[in-house]
Design a protein around this motif. Sequence first.
Motif, PDB file in Angstrom:
ATOM      1  N   THR A 228       0.841  -1.194   0.000  1.00 41.28           N
ATOM      2  CA  THR A 228       0.000   0.000   0.000  1.00 41.28           C
ATOM      3  C   THR A 228       0.876   1.244   0.000  1.00 41.28           C
ATOM      4  N   VAL A 229       2.167   1.065   0.302  1.00 41.06           N
ATOM      5  CA  VAL A 229       3.148   2.143   0.196  1.00 41.06           C
ATOM      6  C   VAL A 229       3.543   2.271  -1.281  1.00 41.06           C
ATOM      7  N   PRO A 230       3.707   3.481  -1.816  1.00 41.71           N
ATOM      8  CA  PRO A 230       4.144   3.631  -3.207  1.00 41.71           C
ATOM      9  C   PRO A 230       5.468   2.901  -3.451  1.00 41.71           C
ATOM     10  N   VAL A 231       5.612   2.319  -4.637  1.00 41.36           N
ATOM     11  CA  VAL A 231       6.773   1.502  -4.979  1.00 41.36           C
ATOM     12  C   VAL A 231       7.451   2.044  -6.230  1.00 41.36           C
ATOM     13  N   ILE A 232       8.772   2.132  -6.182  1.00 42.75           N
ATOM     14  CA  ILE A 232       9.566   2.336  -7.401  1.00 42.75           C
ATOM     15  C   ILE A 232      10.043   0.958  -7.812  1.00 42.75           C
ATOM     16  N   GLU A 233       9.544   0.477  -8.938  1.00 45.78           N
ATOM     17  CA  GLU A 233       9.798  -0.910  -9.340  1.00 45.78           C
ATOM     18  C   GLU A 233      11.156  -1.060 -10.005  1.00 45.78           C
ATOM     19  N   THR A 234      11.990  -1.891  -9.415  1.00 42.97           N
ATOM     20  CA  THR A 234      13.226  -2.282 -10.071  1.00 42.97           C
ATOM     21  C   THR A 234      12.991  -3.648 -10.697  1.00 42.97           C
ATOM     22  N   GLY A 235      13.681  -3.924 -11.785  1.00 41.03           N
ATOM     23  CA  GLY A 235      13.366  -5.127 -12.527  1.00 41.03           C
ATOM     24  C   GLY A 235      14.495  -6.123 -12.570  1.00 41.03           C
ATOM     25  N   THR A 236      14.125  -7.332 -12.916  1.00 41.75           N
ATOM     26  CA  THR A 236      15.126  -8.358 -13.159  1.00 41.75           C
ATOM     27  C   THR A 236      15.851  -8.043 -14.458  1.00 41.75           C
ATOM     28  N   GLY A 237      17.003  -8.647 -14.634  1.00 40.44           N
ATOM     29  CA  GLY A 237      17.849  -8.307 -15.769  1.00 40.44           C
ATOM     30  C   GLY A 237      17.935  -9.393 -16.819  1.00 40.44           C
ATOM     31  N   ASN A 238      16.866  -9.602 -17.595  1.00 44.65           N
ATOM     32  CA  ASN A 238      16.959 -10.483 -18.751  1.00 44.65           C
ATOM     33  C   ASN A 238      17.463  -9.637 -19.915  1.00 44.65           C
ATOM     34  N   CYS A 239      18.780  -9.450 -19.965  1.00 52.71           N
ATOM     35  CA  CYS A 239      19.417  -8.534 -20.920  1.00 52.71           C
ATOM     36  C   CYS A 239      19.858  -9.285 -22.179  1.00 52.71           C
ATOM     37  N   HIS A 240      19.841  -8.594 -23.323  1.00 54.61           N
ATOM     38  CA  HIS A 240      20.129  -9.196 -24.617  1.00 54.61           C
ATOM     39  C   HIS A 240      21.297  -8.512 -25.322  1.00 54.61           C
ATOM     40  N   VAL A 241      22.046  -9.303 -26.066  1.00 58.29           N
ATOM     41  CA  VAL A 241      23.051  -8.780 -26.991  1.00 58.29           C
ATOM     42  C   VAL A 241      22.671  -9.254 -28.388  1.00 58.29           C
ATOM     43  N   TYR A 242      22.515  -8.312 -29.318  1.00 60.01           N
ATOM     44  CA  TYR A 242      22.216  -8.642 -30.718  1.00 60.01           C
ATOM     45  C   TYR A 242      23.431  -8.315 -31.575  1.00 60.01           C
ATOM     46  N   ASP A 322      14.325 -20.841 -21.074  1.00 61.67           N
ATOM     47  CA  ASP A 322      15.647 -20.222 -21.228  1.00 61.67           C
ATOM     48  C   ASP A 322      15.534 -18.796 -21.740  1.00 61.67           C
ATOM     49  N   TRP A 323      14.632 -18.574 -22.703  1.00 61.11           N
ATOM     50  CA  TRP A 323      14.473 -17.206 -23.224  1.00 61.11           C
ATOM     51  C   TRP A 323      13.975 -16.259 -22.138  1.00 61.11           C
ATOM     52  N   ALA A 324      13.203 -16.772 -21.193  1.00 59.93           N
ATOM     53  CA  ALA A 324      12.553 -15.920 -20.193  1.00 59.93           C
ATOM     54  C   ALA A 324      13.369 -15.708 -18.931  1.00 59.93           C
ATOM     55  N   VAL A 325      14.319 -16.590 -18.650  1.00 58.88           N
ATOM     56  CA  VAL A 325      14.939 -16.621 -17.332  1.00 58.88           C
ATOM     57  C   VAL A 325      16.057 -15.593 -17.183  1.00 58.88           C
ATOM     58  N   GLU A 326      16.225 -15.121 -15.957  1.00 57.97           N
ATOM     59  CA  GLU A 326      17.438 -14.390 -15.574  1.00 57.97           C
ATOM     60  C   GLU A 326      18.337 -15.421 -14.894  1.00 57.97           C
ATOM     61  N   TYR A 327      19.336 -15.936 -15.623  1.00 57.95           N
ATOM     62  CA  TYR A 327      20.140 -17.043 -15.110  1.00 57.95           C
ATOM     63  C   TYR A 327      20.921 -16.677 -13.845  1.00 57.95           C
ATOM     64  N   LEU A 328      21.601 -15.512 -13.877  1.00 64.25           N
ATOM     65  CA  LEU A 328      22.515 -15.138 -12.791  1.00 64.25           C
ATOM     66  C   LEU A 328      23.603 -16.192 -12.610  1.00 64.25           C
ATOM     67  N   SER A 329      23.998 -16.814 -13.698  1.00 61.04           N
ATOM     68  CA  SER A 329      24.991 -17.885 -13.665  1.00 61.04           C
ATOM     69  C   SER A 329      25.715 -17.913 -15.003  1.00 61.04           C
ATOM     70  N   TYR A 330      26.649 -18.854 -15.137  1.00 60.33           N
ATOM     71  CA  TYR A 330      27.405 -18.972 -16.387  1.00 60.33           C
ATOM     72  C   TYR A 330      26.607 -19.761 -17.425  1.00 60.33           C
ATOM     73  N   ASP A 331      25.433 -19.248 -17.752  1.00 58.59           N
ATOM     74  CA  ASP A 331      24.570 -19.826 -18.770  1.00 58.59           C
ATOM     75  C   ASP A 331      24.062 -18.699 -19.654  1.00 58.59           C
ATOM     76  N   ILE A 332      23.829 -19.007 -20.935  1.00 63.00           N
ATOM     77  CA  ILE A 332      23.277 -18.004 -21.837  1.00 63.00           C
ATOM     78  C   ILE A 332      22.403 -18.684 -22.879  1.00 63.00           C
ATOM     79  N   ALA A 333      21.266 -18.071 -23.200  1.00 59.97           N
ATOM     80  CA  ALA A 333      20.405 -18.534 -24.280  1.00 59.97           C
ATOM     81  C   ALA A 333      20.907 -17.915 -25.579  1.00 59.97           C
TER      82      ALA A 333
END
Length: 431
Positions: A228-242, A322-333
């Motif tokens: 009920t307290v206002p929230v500044i939403e921080t997000g998970t990091g499913n980051c991409h390199v093209y 795999d496309w959706a996950v934030e691995y946080l490990s030595y894995d990459i899709a």
Amino acid sequence: MSSTAPSVNASSESAVLATARRARTAAADLAPLPRTARDAALAAVADALVARAAEVVEANAADVGRARANGTSAGIVDRLTLTEERIAAIAADVRDVIALPDPVGEVVRGSTLPNGLELRQVRVPLGVVGIIYEARPNVTVDAAALCLKSGNAVLLRGSSSAHASNTALVAVLRDAVASVGLPADAVQLVPGESRDSVHELMTARGLVDVLIPRGGASLIETVVTESTVPVIETGTGNCHVYVDAAADLERAVEILVDSKADRPSVCNAAETVLVHEAVADRFLPMALAALTSAGVTVHGDESWRRAGAEAGIEVAAVTDEDWAVEYLSYDIAAGVVPDLDAAVAHIRRWTSGHTEAIVTGDTAAARRFVSRMDSAAVMVNASTRFTDGGQFGFGAEIGISTQKLHARGPMGLPELTSTTYVVTGEGHTRG
């Protein structure tokens, strides 16, 4: 002024609310103080961290030992671990914050109205900022430093896995703040290790001005939907390199490996690589060799698996998970796409809105990619790892916002302020 928090029953609702009330009182005392007072507190914090590093490391060792005994992943253990060298680096970050411009009192805009009234919009502290975070005790100091610099009181609710570390750090911070005459209650650890204490903090509307969650998708979703307290939403990091058809492939390999393997346990590490089919035959063998050498496991589509088989490198079959996950490990899709627009479509489907990167020598392609992304940061020919408050010159960040209101991207000092309109007249009346 004593820096020791009053003893409370951590399981009771009143304990959390009493902590919030003390923070609100401290915030009122902190807000009008000049920059010199707040900077003096930060200098005391930095000195105390270095001087008392051994006791913090000792407390942290207990948390790390429990995490390993519970089978916690290596990436999370790395996030949890403090060494004297890491504490020295954290102290250096606090000193960097001292040197940053003071946002409080900054005039955002101002004018003289036709009726002669002088109007100024001035930055002011938010008040009481609550931080809910997981297994990263460095956040305890980063958040406290930025909140103190911006004139806010901070309530810190770390995970139970880092409770000993956070308790030790907050003791150091409170003692340092009190030593220069500031209210120790400007920095407090929220009592309790159960979900109940988190819920009490999330519903302390009127006592807490804003909450900032930092952690995995489940934590963030819980805070956003239940507060009920206002929230500044921080997000998970499913980051991409093209990697575009016009990419310098050697440069692309360097950017990819840095994005993924420099520190895979953080939110700005790349989790997916997409490659234009025009350069796939040349790029995939180079990338597989480099990623494998860096200890990265590739979860690839048919093209990546075929290239892996030809090189004698095992590539796991990629799935929607795999496309959706934030691995946080030595894995990459990993996937191959027919063109830039297909890469954009894939990223927009799966991204968490954190950071995306394009590697290309084609300016038009870079512009097209940037204009079609809907993320907090977009890199052109640079690693995703640069999405960071320190790297952007903001000092230690309090989080990376993936929302679109008030704050987006690395959140530094200005994002921890609101504004007040100051209107000055000479006996003006409206009637």
